[in-house]
Design an enzyme around this catalytic site. Structure first.
Site, PDB file in Angstrom:
ATOM      1  NE  ARG A   1      -0.172  10.842   9.782  1.00 25.50           N
ATOM      2  CZ  ARG A   1      -0.628   9.743   9.174  1.00 25.50           C
ATOM      3  NH1 ARG A   1       0.218   8.794   8.810  1.00 25.50           N
ATOM      4  NH2 ARG A   1      -1.900   9.585   8.937  1.00 25.50           N
TER       5      ARG A   1
ATOM      6  CB  CYS B   1      -4.898   6.918  10.799  1.00 26.76           C
ATOM      7  SG  CYS B   1      -5.363   5.454   9.856  1.00 26.76           S
TER       8      CYS B   1
ATOM      9  CE  LYS C   1      -2.082   2.256   3.877  1.00 26.99           C
ATOM     10  NZ  LYS C   1      -1.893   3.638   3.568  1.00 26.99           N
ATOM     11  CG  ASN C   2       2.460   2.665   3.533  1.00 25.31           C
ATOM     12  OD1 ASN C   2       1.364   3.201   3.392  1.00 25.31           O
ATOM     13  ND2 ASN C   2       2.864   2.192   4.700  1.00 25.31           N
TER      14      ASN C   2
ATOM     15  NE  ARG D   1      -7.169   4.835   5.038  1.00 29.03           N
ATOM     16  CZ  ARG D   1      -6.292   5.460   5.814  1.00 29.03           C
ATOM     17  NH1 ARG D   1      -6.512   5.556   7.105  1.00 29.03           N
ATOM     18  NH2 ARG D   1      -5.206   5.980   5.300  1.00 29.03           N
TER      19      ARG D   1
ATOM     20  NE  ARG E   1       0.744  12.731   6.444  1.00 33.81           N
ATOM     21  CZ  ARG E   1       0.726  14.039   6.566  1.00 33.81           C
ATOM     22  NH1 ARG E   1      -0.421  14.660   6.740  1.00 33.81           N
ATOM     23  NH2 ARG E   1       1.827  14.753   6.485  1.00 33.81           N
TER      24      ARG E   1
ATOM     25  CG  ASP F   1       2.853   1.862   9.437  1.00 31.18           C
ATOM     26  OD1 ASP F   1       2.388   2.730  10.196  1.00 31.18           O
ATOM     27  OD2 ASP F   1       2.916   2.007   8.198  1.00 31.18           O
TER      28      ASP F   1
END
Length: 419
Positions: free
Chosen positions: A122, A117, A22-23, A398, A93, A306
């Site tokens: 951030r 989240c 995902k990231n 997500r 985000r 994470d």
């Protein structure tokens, strides 16, 4: 609305395959904006955040086609609406990642301040300062970042704080800037490296891949290309922790153990027997109760924030005391209250969770508070006696592709229920 219901007490056993990260895929999709022609992104996970990013690009005028469950074709040659409205990006985000690509290719962007989240502050100030150092004119008005520029100019920019999305945004922007850009104190996460490889495949000139200093020589144009997204190291780590907590034995295929070294070290300390190949990780717990392990989160290559929540659950049923220290986000212990409701003995003091392991947790209704907190509750449900219900599971969707299907393949008793 839906909830997840888990009947606990089943050791996980079997094998599954890792999904795409995902990231990594979110910045790669955003970076496709800077290319001419078509890019084909492979190993794309089916996640709500990916769907949101795809929809955002389509709204801009990008031609985007999902060919099957894992391939996406993107052509951004005719963007006519370089904006990211609040209604689309309020839950994610990563939407901020379209700012650099739009500005460097089209000279303007209007992007809503991002949501996501609620795990702590951030700020995007590093993104904005870096783009201003490249010559952009930026103002924030009514919750939107409004940016304009002629061709961006290369510069030397030191990031006051290590930031993954800040590194990615400025890196993408620099690829089409005039001259040389030197970015210092960059994030070195595997997902940043994957983005860098994608940009190089498109024709970008980047030196220092995998280090904290990136040197980018701007080019006139970039071309679309094919790229396969790396495996999701956080998904892999989550399933490994779940197996360790339940005393199970699993193998995860299409996984990269080199991206998970700090997590594997902690799992071995917890008593897990781990073996790896270049593209798989196997874990055996032999039915044992885990040992407690102390955790300190920090930027890569240290222990990832994470994975903090998942290890809190592991420690909650471990044979002794442990301390988990969260150094990156001030609100990332919101899952602790839910674990305590299930019988965990945990005290939070400032940025530390002091955990006294108990022999078992008890099933209870719980509520997910963020993406990784939701994963910790799933693990808690797997080890608990009785039935656990998890509400607000949109957080899970997500970041975890069909999590209940994969867990059922491993012998868990978990289902998704409409409420």
């Amino acid at each position: 609305m839906e909830k997840i219901v888990i009947q606990g007490g089943q050791p996980l056993s079997g094998s599954i395959s890792a999904s795409g990260a995902k990231n990594a895929v979110l910045p790669i999709i955003a970076a496709s904006i800077v290319g001419s022609g078509t890019s084909v992104i492979k190993n794309v996970p089916h996640l709500d955040d990916v769907t949101t990013m795809n929809e955002l690009l389509i709204q801009m005028g990008v031609k985007l086609t999902v060919n099957d469950t894992t391939n996406v074709e993107i052509c951004a040659d005719n963007i006519d609406n370089p904006s990211a409205p609040y209604e689309t990006v309020k839950t994610m985000r990563a939407s901020i990642l379209v700012l650099g690509p739009l500005l460097t290719k089209y000279g303007k962007a209007e992007v809503s301040l991002p949501g996501g989240c609620a795990i702590g502050a951030r700020p995007v100030d590093i993104h904005l300062k870096g783009l201003e150092a490249m010559g952009a004119k930026i103002r924030v008005e009514n919750g939107y970042i409004i940016a304009k520029s002629e061709r961006l100019q290369g510069c030397q920019f030191y990031m006051d704080k290590v930031t993954v999305t800040g590194t990615e945004n400025l890196l993408i922007a620099a690829t089409l800037a005039e001259g040389e850009t030197l970015l210092e104190n960059c994030a070195t996460e595997p997902e940043v490296i994957d983005l860098t490889r994608y940009l190089i495949n498109m024709g970008a000139k980047i030196e220092g891949i995998g280090t904290s200093v990136l040197r980018i020589t701007g080019v006139e144009s970039l071309q679309g290309c094919e790229h396969t997204v790396i495996p999701d190291r956080i998904e892999v780590g989550t399933f490994l922790v779940a197996a360790a907590a339940t005393g199970g034995e699993i193998t995860i295929k299409k996984a990269n153990p080199y991206d998970l070294e700090s997590v594997l070290i902690k799992l071995r300390q917890a008593g897990a027997e781990i073996s790896t190949t270049d593209d798989s990780i196997s874990l055996k717990m032999h039915g044992k109760r885990p040992n407690p392990v102390n955790i300190n989160t920090a930027p890569h290559p240290a222990f990832p924030t994470d994975m903090q929540a998942q290890f809190c659950t592991l420690n909650a049923i471990a044979s002794g005391y442990s301390i988990v220290t969260e150094n990156l986000f001030e609100n990332r212990f919101m899952h602790i209250n839910e674990l305590v409701r299930m019988g965990a003995d945990i005290t939070v003091a400032n940025k530390q969770a002091i955990i006294n392991g108990v022999k078992h947790l008890n099933g209870a209704p719980t509520t997910a508070t963020d993406l990784r907190a939701s994963a910790s509750l799933v693990i808690a449900g797997l080890v608990a006696k009785g039935i656990t219900e998890i509400f607000d599971i949109h957080y899970i969707d997500r970041g975890y592709e069909v999590i209940e299907e994969k867990l059922n393949q491993l012998g868990a008793k978990i289902k998704r229920v409409t409420i």
